[in-house]
Design a protein around this motif. Structure first.
Motif, PDB file in Angstrom:
ATOM      1  N   LEU A 142      12.236  64.502  -5.048  1.00 12.68           N
ATOM      2  CA  LEU A 142      13.528  64.025  -5.542  1.00 12.68           C
ATOM      3  C   LEU A 142      13.412  62.620  -6.127  1.00 12.68           C
ATOM      4  CD1 LEU A 142      15.845  65.182  -2.587  1.00 12.68           C
ATOM      5  CD2 LEU A 142      15.477  66.326  -4.780  1.00 12.68           C
ATOM      6  N   SER A 143      12.203  62.072  -6.171  1.00 15.85           N
ATOM      7  CA  SER A 143      12.018  60.676  -6.579  1.00 15.85           C
ATOM      8  C   SER A 143      12.029  60.495  -8.093  1.00 15.85           C
ATOM      9  CB  SER A 143      10.714  60.132  -5.990  1.00 15.85           C
ATOM     10  OG  SER A 143      10.743  60.194  -4.579  1.00 15.85           O
ATOM     11  N   SER A 144      10.960  60.928  -8.764  1.00 15.94           N
ATOM     12  CA  SER A 144      10.850  60.746 -10.210  1.00 15.94           C
ATOM     13  C   SER A 144       9.704  61.582 -10.743  1.00 15.94           C
ATOM     14  CB  SER A 144      10.608  59.266 -10.553  1.00 15.94           C
ATOM     15  OG  SER A 144       9.313  58.870 -10.103  1.00 15.94           O
ATOM     16  N   LYS A 145       9.629  61.668 -12.071  1.00 19.91           N
ATOM     17  CA  LYS A 145       8.514  62.379 -12.704  1.00 19.91           C
ATOM     18  C   LYS A 145       7.191  61.681 -12.407  1.00 19.91           C
ATOM     19  CE  LYS A 145      10.945  64.442 -16.661  1.00 19.91           C
ATOM     20  NZ  LYS A 145      10.982  64.540 -18.141  1.00 19.91           N
ATOM     21  N   LYS A 146       7.222  60.353 -12.400  1.00 20.59           N
ATOM     22  CA  LYS A 146       6.001  59.592 -12.151  1.00 20.59           C
ATOM     23  C   LYS A 146       5.448  59.902 -10.759  1.00 20.59           C
ATOM     24  CE  LYS A 146       5.773  55.332 -13.536  1.00 20.59           C
ATOM     25  NZ  LYS A 146       6.007  53.873 -13.632  1.00 20.59           N
ATOM     26  N   HIS A 147       6.333  59.941  -9.768  1.00 19.01           N
ATOM     27  CA  HIS A 147       5.897  60.232  -8.406  1.00 19.01           C
ATOM     28  C   HIS A 147       5.376  61.670  -8.292  1.00 19.01           C
ATOM     29  CE1 HIS A 147       8.324  56.629  -7.537  1.00 19.01           C
ATOM     30  NE2 HIS A 147       7.544  56.503  -6.472  1.00 19.01           N
ATOM     31  N   ALA A 148       6.035  62.586  -8.973  1.00 18.31           N
ATOM     32  CA  ALA A 148       5.606  63.991  -8.919  1.00 18.31           C
ATOM     33  C   ALA A 148       4.205  64.155  -9.496  1.00 18.31           C
ATOM     34  CB  ALA A 148       6.596  64.868  -9.673  1.00 18.31           C
ATOM     35  N   ALA A 149       3.969  63.548 -10.661  1.00 21.90           N
ATOM     36  CA  ALA A 149       2.667  63.676 -11.316  1.00 21.90           C
ATOM     37  C   ALA A 149       1.566  62.990 -10.514  1.00 21.90           C
ATOM     38  CB  ALA A 149       2.738  63.089 -12.724  1.00 21.90           C
ATOM     39  N   ALA A 150       1.831  61.773 -10.045  1.00 24.00           N
ATOM     40  CA  ALA A 150       0.811  61.036  -9.297  1.00 24.00           C
ATOM     41  C   ALA A 150       0.468  61.742  -7.989  1.00 24.00           C
ATOM     42  CB  ALA A 150       1.300  59.616  -9.013  1.00 24.00           C
ATOM     43  N   THR A 151       1.476  62.274  -7.332  1.00 25.17           N
ATOM     44  CA  THR A 151       1.246  62.910  -6.038  1.00 25.17           C
ATOM     45  C   THR A 151       0.500  64.227  -6.179  1.00 25.17           C
ATOM     46  OG1 THR A 151       3.285  61.902  -5.182  1.00 25.17           O
ATOM     47  CG2 THR A 151       2.354  63.724  -3.921  1.00 25.17           C
ATOM     48  N   VAL A 152       0.850  65.051  -7.178  1.00 31.63           N
ATOM     49  CA  VAL A 152       0.143  66.326  -7.321  1.00 31.63           C
ATOM     50  C   VAL A 152      -1.308  66.103  -7.759  1.00 31.63           C
ATOM     51  CG1 VAL A 152       0.592  66.916  -9.756  1.00 31.63           C
ATOM     52  CG2 VAL A 152       0.496  68.720  -8.029  1.00 31.63           C
ATOM     53  N   ASN A 153      -1.558  65.038  -8.518  1.00 33.79           N
ATOM     54  CA  ASN A 153      -2.940  64.704  -8.873  1.00 33.79           C
ATOM     55  C   ASN A 153      -3.726  64.297  -7.626  1.00 33.79           C
ATOM     56  OD1 ASN A 153      -3.125  65.161 -11.683  1.00 33.79           O
ATOM     57  ND2 ASN A 153      -1.992  63.281 -12.101  1.00 33.79           N
ATOM     58  N   ALA A 154      -3.065  63.546  -6.761  1.00 28.34           N
ATOM     59  CA  ALA A 154      -3.717  63.143  -5.512  1.00 28.34           C
ATOM     60  C   ALA A 154      -3.993  64.369  -4.633  1.00 28.34           C
ATOM     61  CB  ALA A 154      -2.836  62.147  -4.763  1.00 28.34           C
ATOM     62  N   ILE A 155      -3.064  65.308  -4.635  1.00 27.59           N
ATOM     63  CA  ILE A 155      -3.253  66.539  -3.855  1.00 27.59           C
ATOM     64  C   ILE A 155      -4.454  67.321  -4.385  1.00 27.59           C
ATOM     65  CG2 ILE A 155      -2.242  68.775  -3.282  1.00 27.59           C
ATOM     66  CD1 ILE A 155       0.509  67.372  -3.325  1.00 27.59           C
ATOM     67  N   ALA A 156      -4.525  67.461  -5.707  1.00 30.30           N
ATOM     68  CA  ALA A 156      -5.636  68.201  -6.316  1.00 30.30           C
ATOM     69  C   ALA A 156      -6.980  67.544  -5.989  1.00 30.30           C
ATOM     70  CB  ALA A 156      -5.438  68.286  -7.827  1.00 30.30           C
ATOM     71  N   ASP A 157      -7.061  66.207  -6.129  1.00 30.81           N
ATOM     72  CA  ASP A 157      -8.302  65.501  -5.813  1.00 30.81           C
ATOM     73  C   ASP A 157      -8.650  65.637  -4.331  1.00 30.81           C
ATOM     74  OD1 ASP A 157      -8.656  64.658  -8.420  1.00 30.81           O
ATOM     75  OD2 ASP A 157      -7.545  62.792  -8.123  1.00 30.81           O
ATOM     76  N   THR A 158      -7.631  65.596  -3.495  1.00 33.82           N
ATOM     77  CA  THR A 158      -7.852  65.697  -2.049  1.00 33.82           C
ATOM     78  C   THR A 158      -8.384  67.075  -1.665  1.00 33.82           C
ATOM     79  OG1 THR A 158      -6.085  64.098  -1.633  1.00 33.82           O
ATOM     80  CG2 THR A 158      -6.762  65.496   0.215  1.00 33.82           C
ATOM     81  N   ILE A 159      -7.873  68.106  -2.335  1.00 33.17           N
ATOM     82  CA  ILE A 159      -8.374  69.459  -2.063  1.00 33.17           C
ATOM     83  C   ILE A 159      -9.861  69.545  -2.344  1.00 33.17           C
ATOM     84  CG2 ILE A 159      -8.278  71.866  -2.826  1.00 33.17           C
ATOM     85  CD1 ILE A 159      -5.272  71.468  -3.300  1.00 33.17           C
ATOM     86  N   VAL A 160     -10.287  68.932  -3.458  1.00 34.01           N
ATOM     87  CA  VAL A 160     -11.717  68.920  -3.800  1.00 34.01           C
ATOM     88  C   VAL A 160     -12.503  68.150  -2.745  1.00 34.01           C
ATOM     89  CG1 VAL A 160     -13.427  68.185  -5.496  1.00 34.01           C
ATOM     90  CG2 VAL A 160     -11.243  69.155  -6.261  1.00 34.01           C
ATOM     91  N   ASP A 161     -11.965  66.988  -2.344  1.00 36.41           N
ATOM     92  CA  ASP A 161     -12.659  66.161  -1.345  1.00 36.41           C
ATOM     93  C   ASP A 161     -12.763  66.889  -0.001  1.00 36.41           C
ATOM     94  OD1 ASP A 161     -12.843  64.182  -3.256  1.00 36.41           O
ATOM     95  OD2 ASP A 161     -11.083  63.081  -2.525  1.00 36.41           O
ATOM     96  N   VAL A 162     -11.659  67.485   0.423  1.00 39.30           N
ATOM     97  CA  VAL A 162     -11.646  68.177   1.710  1.00 39.30           C
ATOM     98  C   VAL A 162     -12.618  69.353   1.713  1.00 39.30           C
ATOM     99  CG1 VAL A 162     -10.228  69.603   3.243  1.00 39.30           C
ATOM    100  CG2 VAL A 162      -9.316  67.468   2.343  1.00 39.30           C
ATOM    101  N   SER A 163     -12.707  70.016   0.563  1.00 40.05           N
ATOM    102  CA  SER A 163     -13.590  71.188   0.490  1.00 40.05           C
ATOM    103  C   SER A 163     -15.048  70.824   0.717  1.00 40.05           C
ATOM    104  CB  SER A 163     -13.442  71.870  -0.877  1.00 40.05           C
ATOM    105  OG  SER A 163     -14.044  71.097  -1.902  1.00 40.05           O
ATOM    106  N   LEU A 164     -15.386  69.554   0.550  1.00 40.88           N
ATOM    107  CA  LEU A 164     -16.781  69.115   0.713  1.00 40.88           C
ATOM    108  C   LEU A 164     -17.104  68.675   2.140  1.00 40.88           C
ATOM    109  CD1 LEU A 164     -17.116  67.011  -2.575  1.00 40.88           C
ATOM    110  CD2 LEU A 164     -17.879  69.356  -2.177  1.00 40.88           C
ATOM    111  N   GLU A 165     -16.109  68.701   3.004  1.00 36.89           N
ATOM    112  CA  GLU A 165     -16.335  68.255   4.379  1.00 36.89           C
ATOM    113  C   GLU A 165     -17.366  69.134   5.084  1.00 36.89           C
ATOM    114  OE1 GLU A 165     -12.666  68.159   6.469  1.00 36.89           O
ATOM    115  OE2 GLU A 165     -11.895  66.397   5.402  1.00 36.89           O
ATOM    116  N   LYS A 166     -18.119  68.502   5.959  1.00 37.38           N
ATOM    117  CA  LYS A 166     -19.122  69.223   6.735  1.00 37.38           C
ATOM    118  C   LYS A 166     -18.801  69.133   8.220  1.00 37.38           C
ATOM    119  CE  LYS A 166     -22.888  68.635   3.420  1.00 37.38           C
ATOM    120  NZ  LYS A 166     -22.920  70.068   3.054  1.00 37.38           N
ATOM    121  N   GLY A 167     -19.176  70.159   8.933  1.00 33.67           N
ATOM    122  CA  GLY A 167     -18.944  70.186  10.359  1.00 33.67           C
ATOM    123  C   GLY A 167     -19.984  69.380  11.107  1.00 33.67           C
ATOM    124  N   THR A 168     -19.849  69.353  12.430  1.00 33.41           N
ATOM    125  CA  THR A 168     -20.798  68.593  13.255  1.00 33.41           C
ATOM    126  C   THR A 168     -22.207  69.169  13.187  1.00 33.41           C
ATOM    127  OG1 THR A 168     -20.129  69.965  15.150  1.00 33.41           O
ATOM    128  CG2 THR A 168     -18.988  67.859  14.851  1.00 33.41           C
TER     129      THR A 168
END
Length: 255
Positions: A142-168
């Protein structure tokens, strides 16, 4: 003249002519009620329905990376890669929408970039095209277009980062590790603003139109006033050859 029972004059049902006559007879009132309800619904919706801002990013499951040295994301997939991609897409979708792994990781980035909002997984939508191995991540705010775009980009990058995680044990946690790439990022200009007040207004107007018509129709069906030859025959049980409607004649000097 043979007297007939009322059953012989029982109503045969509602005709299109009767339905049309009810509408024409009460058209001013029906339109008036519809307009009043539409205006009221429009004002209320405009005041209280908030605008939503939505942006989407697209990921690709580059499963070919598991079988040969990657060159870029635009590869020709073999059957094994396609089958793998189709199998891991639901796993990826569940990770984003049913766990807090991605949302918690994104929320750690909000302090560095004020345009990135703290997100709840319920605000993230995931859709995918299995045949193309494409996953679309959508974020609504409900904030703004800028917040929507920045946040979904962060989500996409985070998905890539999380996918590279390794277990113990040193092995990849997720089966889609090293297979995900972001191929389309939204900008502020590409984000969409959605406000449904017009939709709510139209729905309210249609409901008012239908209900007001039904009210007048029911009232006409409950009216027991004798207005036609059919009404006379039903009330008396006799065939009517002719009838004269009541005519009020005002003579000279009468009050």
């Amino acid at each position: 003249m043979e007297e007939k029972t009322k059953n012989e004059y029982a109503d045969d049902g509602v005709t299109l002519g009767e339905l049309w006559n009810v509408f024409v007879k009460n058209i001013v009132a029906i339109i008036g009620i519809t307009l009043v309800v539409a205006v009221c619904a429009g004002v209320v919706s405009k005041l209280f329905v908030k605008t939503q801002y939505k942006a989407s990013a697209t990921l690709i499951i580059n499963a070919k990376n598991l079988y040969e040295e990657p060159s870029n994301v635009n590869v020709s997939y073999d059957n094994a890669a396609i089958t793998f991609g189709k199998n891991v897409i639901p796993v990826l979708s569940s990770m984003v929408t049913k766990t807090d792994v991605v949302s918690d990781a994104v929320n750690k980035k909000t302090s560095a970039d004020k345009n990135i909002e703290k997100v709840n997984k319920k605000a993230i939508g995931v859709s995918y095209k299995e045949e193309e191995l494409l996953v679309t991540i959508t974020y609504t705010t409900l904030s703004s277009k800028k917040h929507a775009a920045a946040t979904v980009n962060a989500i996409a990058d985070t998905i890539v980062d999380v996918s590279l995680e390794k277990g113990t044990d040193g092995y990849d946690v997720y089966p889609f590790a090293k297979t995900i790439s972001v191929i389309q990022r939204p900008t502020e200009e590409k984000a969409v603003a959605i406000n449904k007040w017009k939709t709510y207004t139209i729905i309210a107007a249609l409901v008012a139109l239908v209900l007001s018509y039904l009210a007048f129709f029911i009232a006409s069906r409950l009216d027991d006033t004798v207005n036609s030859k059919k009404d006379i025959e039903y009330s008396t049980g006799f065939d009517v050859i002719a009838y004269v409607q009541d005519v009020s004649v005002k003579t000279k000097g009468s009050k």
